[in-house]
Scaffold this active site. Sequence first.
Site, PDB file in Angstrom:
ATOM      1  N   LEU A  32     -12.349   8.903   9.074  1.00 11.68           N
ATOM      2  CA  LEU A  32     -11.828   7.540   9.004  1.00 11.68           C
ATOM      3  C   LEU A  32     -10.991   7.473   7.730  1.00 11.68           C
ATOM      4  CD1 LEU A  32     -15.048   5.476   9.916  1.00 11.68           C
ATOM      5  CD2 LEU A  32     -13.060   5.889  11.369  1.00 11.68           C
ATOM      6  N   ASP A  33      -9.950   6.638   7.741  1.00 13.68           N
ATOM      7  CA  ASP A  33      -9.096   6.516   6.560  1.00 13.68           C
ATOM      8  C   ASP A  33      -9.887   5.978   5.369  1.00 13.68           C
ATOM      9  OD1 ASP A  33      -7.002   7.289   8.167  1.00 13.68           O
ATOM     10  OD2 ASP A  33      -6.298   5.242   8.540  1.00 13.68           O
ATOM     11  N   LEU A  34      -9.315   6.158   4.200  1.00 10.60           N
ATOM     12  CA  LEU A  34      -9.937   5.669   2.955  1.00 10.60           C
ATOM     13  C   LEU A  34     -10.327   4.197   3.055  1.00 10.60           C
ATOM     14  CD1 LEU A  34     -10.459   6.402  -0.123  1.00 10.60           C
ATOM     15  CD2 LEU A  34      -8.179   5.506  -0.561  1.00 10.60           C
TER      16      LEU A  34
ATOM     17  N   LYS B 242      -3.411   2.261  13.327  1.00  7.14           N
ATOM     18  CA  LYS B 242      -2.379   1.636  12.487  1.00  7.14           C
ATOM     19  C   LYS B 242      -0.989   1.927  13.032  1.00  7.14           C
ATOM     20  CE  LYS B 242      -5.302   1.953   8.422  1.00  7.14           C
ATOM     21  NZ  LYS B 242      -5.720   2.825   7.340  1.00  7.14           N
TER      22      LYS B 242
END
Length: 234
Positions: free
Chosen positions: A101-103, A187
Amino acid sequence: MRLDKYLCACTGCTRSQSKLYLKKGLVKVNGEPEKRPEIKVDPGKDQVSLEGRVLSYREHEYLMFHKPAGCVTAVSDREHKTVMDYIQRKDKRGIFPVGRLDLDTEGLLFLTDDGELAHRLLAPGRHVEKTYFAMLAHPASQEDVDAFRTGIEIGEKRPTLPAGLSLLETPGHVLVTVVEGKFHQIKRMFQARGNQVVYLKRTAMAGISLDPDLDRGQWRELTEEEVERLRSLC
Ligand code: URA
């Protein structure tokens, strides 16, 4: 397997803790009190209990983690806190996150030391479902729902596979279900529609929902049923 090692494998305790349990007479093997750490038990046959609780042996570890924003999905990182920094247990060697998962993304992340299962869950051909709750800069429309269902050009070789988009009551709040895991996929899908994700949380993966009892940064072991579900999918 040695009894003290078996106790560690089942409970996550240290070898010296397991010896202490044995010394204190808290352990029974097949109903009989046992104090010898060196005796051999067969995980498939023998029933071992600690303080009256029958232990179940797992060859591998499977954890559900509620990832907070601000930590990277990696085992180590020079700059940021990693998801592993939240796993406070004596023996976490070999455990790694399943996918990433992204930051700034929150939510459900599985961790395991079972490389084979992780590999199968992430294999593009398996089409394992992942569901995200997103807050958007602008409300999404029925045209967005249709575009997600058809597939969206996000600069990859092919458009995205059909994805589910549900518009929630609050304008700009949506649920998205995808069956792939391209870099920044959610996104980029909204960006391609002229919108922007301002908050993202994974709420489910492979039919398993994030446990509402887990606060951000907390984890628990997967239940037998959850592990079975993951196995049966792959
Ligand atoms: N899609 C994204 O854009 N980010 C994530 O972290 C996961 C899916």
